[in-house]
Write a protein that holds these residues in place. Structure first.
Motif, PDB file in Angstrom:
ATOM      1  N   PRO A  45      27.953  32.762  31.628  1.00  0.00           N
ATOM      2  CA  PRO A  45      29.116  32.131  31.001  1.00  0.00           C
ATOM      3  C   PRO A  45      28.852  30.652  30.695  1.00  0.00           C
ATOM      4  CG  PRO A  45      29.726  33.350  32.982  1.00  0.00           C
ATOM      5  CD  PRO A  45      28.250  33.233  32.985  1.00  0.00           C
ATOM      6  N   ALA A  48      34.908  29.190  28.389  1.00  0.00           N
ATOM      7  CA  ALA A  48      35.953  30.146  28.739  1.00  0.00           C
ATOM      8  C   ALA A  48      37.316  29.538  28.455  1.00  0.00           C
ATOM      9  CB  ALA A  48      35.861  30.538  30.213  1.00  0.00           C
ATOM     10  N   THR A  52      39.356  34.981  27.992  1.00  0.00           N
ATOM     11  CA  THR A  52      38.074  35.157  27.314  1.00  0.00           C
ATOM     12  C   THR A  52      36.974  34.290  27.910  1.00  0.00           C
ATOM     13  OG1 THR A  52      39.226  35.652  25.253  1.00  0.00           O
ATOM     14  CG2 THR A  52      36.912  35.092  25.081  1.00  0.00           C
ATOM     15  N   ILE A  53      35.811  34.905  28.094  1.00  0.00           N
ATOM     16  CA  ILE A  53      34.581  34.210  28.498  1.00  0.00           C
ATOM     17  C   ILE A  53      33.576  34.366  27.367  1.00  0.00           C
ATOM     18  CG2 ILE A  53      32.549  34.373  29.991  1.00  0.00           C
ATOM     19  CD1 ILE A  53      34.309  34.985  32.305  1.00  0.00           C
ATOM     20  N   TYR A  61      33.750  38.179  26.126  1.00  0.00           N
ATOM     21  CA  TYR A  61      34.223  39.197  27.062  1.00  0.00           C
ATOM     22  C   TYR A  61      35.679  38.931  27.429  1.00  0.00           C
ATOM     23  CZ  TYR A  61      29.157  39.645  27.743  1.00  0.00           C
ATOM     24  OH  TYR A  61      27.807  39.802  27.549  1.00  0.00           O
ATOM     25  N   ASP A  63      38.023  38.966  30.404  1.00  0.00           N
ATOM     26  CA  ASP A  63      37.744  38.839  31.832  1.00  0.00           C
ATOM     27  C   ASP A  63      38.910  39.347  32.666  1.00  0.00           C
ATOM     28  OD1 ASP A  63      36.915  38.157  34.343  1.00  0.00           O
ATOM     29  OD2 ASP A  63      37.178  35.993  34.077  1.00  0.00           O
ATOM     30  N   CYS A  64      38.774  40.568  33.190  1.00  0.00           N
ATOM     31  CA  CYS A  64      39.787  41.133  34.082  1.00  0.00           C
ATOM     32  C   CYS A  64      39.349  41.048  35.542  1.00  0.00           C
ATOM     33  CB  CYS A  64      40.094  42.574  33.687  1.00  0.00           C
ATOM     34  SG  CYS A  64      41.215  42.689  32.287  1.00  0.00           S
ATOM     35  N   SER A  66      38.889  37.561  36.697  1.00  0.00           N
ATOM     36  CA  SER A  66      39.649  36.317  36.918  1.00  0.00           C
ATOM     37  C   SER A  66      39.251  35.612  38.208  1.00  0.00           C
ATOM     38  CB  SER A  66      41.160  36.607  36.945  1.00  0.00           C
ATOM     39  OG  SER A  66      41.599  37.098  35.705  1.00  0.00           O
ATOM     40  N   HIS A  75      41.178  31.053  32.466  1.00  0.00           N
ATOM     41  CA  HIS A  75      40.199  29.966  32.455  1.00  0.00           C
ATOM     42  C   HIS A  75      40.728  28.739  31.718  1.00  0.00           C
ATOM     43  CE1 HIS A  75      36.807  32.416  33.965  1.00  0.00           C
ATOM     44  NE2 HIS A  75      37.358  33.402  33.271  1.00  0.00           N
ATOM     45  N   ILE A 446      35.154  42.803  31.352  1.00  0.00           N
ATOM     46  CA  ILE A 446      34.688  42.580  32.723  1.00  0.00           C
ATOM     47  C   ILE A 446      35.711  43.156  33.685  1.00  0.00           C
ATOM     48  CG2 ILE A 446      34.159  40.836  34.469  1.00  0.00           C
ATOM     49  CD1 ILE A 446      33.245  39.011  32.191  1.00  0.00           C
TER      50      ILE A 446
END
Length: 508
Positions: A45, A48, A52-53, A61, A63-64, A66, A75, A446
């Motif tokens: 990464p 972010a 989103t990353i 990605y 991002d689930c 966190s 983020h 994720i």
């Protein structure tokens, strides 16, 4: 040692020129073999925002994960960045041990405004080292000091951290002196019945054991529990059972410790997860989201328990001013914008869609969660659960008496469209779960794994997730599940892999 997997191919975004493979190779060569997320999520990464990353190669990605639940606002939320910049620009000290500062005072005021009023009115706060596991250690030391007793009551499936005392209270700890109690697990009920009956049996077990002079239980200094077990597989404690635990402990003078490290700050649809049941614990352990993405951990407890001597529990970095500023801003934003209520609405919507998916996918054994703390337990539909059976807990009895829910009262879809009610629990499918996680990553999503055999897909999106983003997450997850099932075919989880060492996640 398991080698790190190759970086995924995600057709989203363009490369930024960074040498992501070289960075990953150097990490693999130089970092400890204890690293975990880097193995399942081989990304680098670099930017972010929100959900989103963006990786070093430009791939994006959703991002689930966190930060394992630490990022309530996602983020780099603007209010968090503004709070951090304000401290930096003010010239205030960044590290003050346990000295009083305006930043600490503001954080404490905001935190107490969110606590159960009955606790906040007569509470003390202990600032700990920056990790949740240190706050757990402090809570255990606190109740032992206050009561003069040494025993501890904890629950199967629990996860409280990686330091010695916290690990001893966690579900996978070997050879410990902690008394382990049954936690209600609807899908895999330890008594083979599930539902309210299973929760009632778990409560009765606890009560009888504590009152049995030959029960072999050390006189307890406290009981520690999670209102929703996270690493244990996203297992919500029934509200009625939680109230029973409060009654049992209060009647016996046993302090009740609520570990809200992962469930707090609106995650479950209530600001603190104990709010669903109305239970007021004696001690609350708080970390992760309270620091607004920066390290911070505290224990809040009834003032009658404040039997510490000066320096009895200390830590150099318990005065993290940036974390306190970011945390105060996060707490205020969640409170003022009703994000806990928003989490309840969005989470229920996501659970509804996932349950519809489970109706035609026999590889989903259970869908459960609370708010934006969601889990899908993946199973091998051809293999019954080898766990305990209850002779009277049959599909026929479930249909005729309505007595059993959960493991013996579910509805599953089949390829021919027929539904069967009362299907028993099926064997966990960790190989399939790992494949789904990989397929999710290839699709730019994720997710985390958890549960007894790492067979539970866990979703911990930020509370700021939009409706459109929630749909995108579920679309990618459903597609990944379908792809993993077809790729594995009949090879999926007919045998469990060798058990992993306990608590390899190191989440705290």
């Amino acid at each position: 040692m398991t080698p790190d997997p190759a970086p995924p191919v995600v057709p989203d975004g363009e490369g930024s020129g960074e040498d992501a493979p070289a960075i990953l190779r150097r990490q693999s060569l130089r970092e400890s073999a204890a690293r975990t997320y880097a193995r399942a999520l081989p990304i680098v990464p670099v930017r972010a925002r929100g959900l989103t990353i963006e990786g070093a190669d430009g791939r994006r990605y959703l991002d689930c994960l966190s930060g394992a639940g630490a990022l309530a606002l996602g983020h780099n939320h603007p209010v968090v960045l503004e709070a951090i910049r304000a401290v930096l620009d003010s010239g205030a000290p960044l590290q003050v041990l346990d000295l009083a500062t305006p930043v600490k005072d503001a954080f404490t005021e905001e935190l107490f405004a969110t606590l159960p009023p009955e606790l906040a009115a007569h509470a003390r706060i202990q600032f700990c080292g920056p990790a949740g596991t240190d706050a757990v250690e402090a809570a255990l030391k606190l109740v032992r000091t206050a009561t003069g007793r040494d025993g501890l009551l904890a629950f199967s499936g629990a996860y409280h951290g990686m330091t010695a005392g916290a690990l001893a209270a966690s579900g996978g700890a070997p050879a410990v002196s902690v008394t382990r109690l049954p936690f209600p697990y609807d899908y895999r009920c330890p008594f083979g019945v599930g539902g309210e009956r299973g929760a009632d049996l778990a409560a009765r077990w606890t009560e009888r054991l504590l009152d049995d002079p030959k029960g072999g239980t050390a006189e307890p200094a406290g009981m520690i529990l999670e209102p929703v077990q996270g690493e244990g597989g996203v297992i919500p404690a029934p509200d009625g059972w939680l109230r029973r635990m409060r009654e049992i402990t209060a009647a016996r003078g046993i302090p009740l410790i609520a570990d809200e490290v992962q469930t707090g700050v609106g995650r479950t649809g209530s600001f603190w997860a104990v709010g669903h049941s109305g239970v007021v614990p004696d001690v609350m352990v708080l970390s992760k989201a309270i620091g607004g993405s920066l390290p911070l951990a505290v224990v809040v407890y009834r003032e009658e328990l404040d039997a510490w001597r000066p320096g009895a529990h200390a830590g150099t970095f318990r005065g993290n001013q940036l974390a306190m500023a970011a945390g105060a801003a996060t707490l205020a934003y969640v409170r003022e914008n009703g994000l806990a209520q928003r989490a309840a609405v969005v989470g229920e919507r996501m659970l509804t869609r996932l349950r519809a998916l489970a109706a035609w996918c026999p590889h989903i054994g259970d869908v459960r969660g609370r708010g934006l703390m969601i889990g899908l337990e993946l199973v091998d539909p051809a293999e019954p659960d080898p766990g305990p059976e209850c002779p009277e807990a049959t599909a026929e009895n479930a249909l005729t008496t309505g007595a059993f829910t959960g493991a013996y009262g579910r509805t599953y879809g089949r390829e021919n469209g027929r539904t069967d009610t009362g299907a028993p629990a099926r064997r966990a499918a960790p190989i399939l779960a790992a494949a789904v996680q990989r397929e999710c990553l290839h699709r730019g999503l994720i997710v985390e794994l958890g549960g007894r055999h790492s067979a539970v897909i866990r979703l911990l999106p930020p509370l700021t997730i939009t409706d459109e983003q929630a749909e995108a997450v579920l679309d990618r997850l459903a597609d990944a599940l379908d792809a993993a099932i077809h790729a594995l075919g009949d090879r999926a989880d007919h045998e469990l892999p060798p058990p992993a060492p306990p608590f390899t996640g190191g989440r705290r």
